[in-house]
Design a protein around this motif. Structure first.
Motif, mmCIF file in Angstrom:
data_model
loop_
_atom_site.group_PDB
_atom_site.id
_atom_site.type_symbol
_atom_site.label_atom_id
_atom_site.label_comp_id
_atom_site.label_asym_id
_atom_site.label_seq_id
_atom_site.Cartn_x
_atom_site.Cartn_y
_atom_site.Cartn_z
ATOM 1 N N ALA A 192 -10.668 -21.581 -1.243
ATOM 2 C CA ALA A 192 -9.199 -21.600 -1.269
ATOM 3 C C ALA A 192 -8.706 -21.750 -2.705
ATOM 4 O O ALA A 192 -9.076 -22.696 -3.400
ATOM 5 C CB ALA A 192 -8.679 -22.735 -0.404
ATOM 6 N N LYS A 251 -7.224 -17.503 8.527
ATOM 7 C CA LYS A 251 -8.044 -16.576 7.745
ATOM 8 C C LYS A 251 -9.511 -16.973 7.788
ATOM 9 O O LYS A 251 -10.392 -16.141 8.064
ATOM 10 C CB LYS A 251 -7.556 -16.530 6.295
ATOM 11 N N THR A 252 -9.782 -18.248 7.526
ATOM 12 C CA THR A 252 -11.163 -18.740 7.534
ATOM 13 C C THR A 252 -11.778 -18.595 8.921
ATOM 14 O O THR A 252 -12.932 -18.172 9.057
ATOM 15 C CB THR A 252 -11.211 -20.209 7.087
ATOM 16 N N ASP A 291 -6.176 -11.868 3.778
ATOM 17 C CA ASP A 291 -5.936 -12.698 2.599
ATOM 18 C C ASP A 291 -4.978 -11.949 1.679
ATOM 19 O O ASP A 291 -4.366 -10.948 2.078
ATOM 20 C CB ASP A 291 -7.253 -13.037 1.895
ATOM 21 N N THR A 292 -4.841 -12.406 0.449
ATOM 22 C CA THR A 292 -3.890 -11.759 -0.468
ATOM 23 C C THR A 292 -4.272 -10.310 -0.756
ATOM 24 O O THR A 292 -3.396 -9.455 -0.893
ATOM 25 C CB THR A 292 -3.801 -12.534 -1.790
ATOM 26 N N VAL A 314 1.330 -12.414 6.647
ATOM 27 C CA VAL A 314 -0.063 -12.109 6.993
ATOM 28 C C VAL A 314 -0.267 -11.944 8.496
ATOM 29 O O VAL A 314 -1.103 -11.136 8.921
ATOM 30 C CB VAL A 314 -1.017 -13.196 6.444
ATOM 31 N N HIS A 360 -11.777 -5.810 6.874
ATOM 32 C CA HIS A 360 -11.401 -6.923 5.991
ATOM 33 C C HIS A 360 -12.137 -6.837 4.662
ATOM 34 O O HIS A 360 -11.525 -6.929 3.589
ATOM 35 C CB HIS A 360 -11.706 -8.266 6.662
ATOM 36 N N VAL A 389 -10.695 -6.139 0.915
ATOM 37 C CA VAL A 389 -10.877 -7.179 -0.109
ATOM 38 C C VAL A 389 -11.466 -6.573 -1.372
ATOM 39 O O VAL A 389 -10.968 -6.803 -2.482
ATOM 40 C CB VAL A 389 -11.783 -8.313 0.405
#
Length: 210
Positions: free
Chosen positions: A40, A120-121, A138-139, A156, A176, A180
């Motif tokens: 994080a 998210k996690t 995520d971002t 999100v 995902h 990323v």
């Protein structure tokens, strides 16, 4: 974006990287969970540097508790938010021993009940450890989805729901990680590299850097 464009984008990602994985380095379910907690507001590269040392000393719930919060903080002090992360990790270790028989829970509700574990996690754990077709946003995923027009949303949760709806089942496990990597190395926040972008001709961004 239409269905054909989305399929073309995902097919190109698949051809280029058929088996994408997280860049976090781990050798057990517990190590993955701890690495995700530590990640994080920190980079995967930095987390790997920390866990390379930490996991040699403590990489199970029992050994983390034996290490104690003060020494744990020492090992992770170069990461952002290390104080609260240490608290989360100690609490998680205690819960895994006393409530889950040292096993990472495989339900979203139970995962998100663990200290420091958000949606998210939980999605990443369900995807990697339990082979569920979840899509963590995520971002990077949020930026690539919106910027390309692949799946737009104001937050999100909206983007995640849209991705779940529009991504074909065969690509759900990997999307995902593809997004990323793309957001981290090509479709960057400040300097997008459209000239070397794999999916440039399908991207609906109007002001491309070409």
């Amino acid at each position: 974006m239409n269905k054909s464009k989305r399929y073309s984008i995902l097919s190109l990602f698949y051809i280029n990287q058929p088996n994408p994985m997280t860049e976090l380095i781990f050798s057990s379910d517990f190590e993955l969970l701890i690495s995700l907690i530590l990640s994080a507001q920190s980079t995967d590269v930095m987390v790997n540097k920390i866990t390379c040392i930490l996991f040699k000393v403590a990489n199970t719930p029992e050994s983390i508790l034996q290490l104690g919060i003060k020494r744990l903080k020492y090992y992770i002090k170069n990461l952002g938010l290390y104080n609260i992360k240490a608290v989360y990790i100690i609490k998680i270790s205690y819960l895994l021993i006393n409530k889950y028989n040292n096993q990472i829970p495989n339900s979203r509700i139970e995962l998100e009940s663990l200290p420091g574990v958000g949606r998210k996690t939980a999605n990443i754990i369900l995807n990697l450890l339990f082979d569920q077709k979840t899509i963590a946003v995520d971002t990077h995923v949020f930026r690539v989805s919106n910027r390309t027009g692949f799946a737009t949303g104001k937050n999100v949760i909206q983007v995640e729901k849209k991705l779940i709806k529009v991504v074909p089942s065969i690509f759900k496990k990997n999307v995902h990680f593809w997004f990323v990597y793309h957001g981290r190395y090509i479709c960057k926040a400040r300097k997008k590299q459209c000239d070397i972008c794999l999916i440039s001709k399908f991207c609906e961004l109007t002001n491309k850097n070409i």
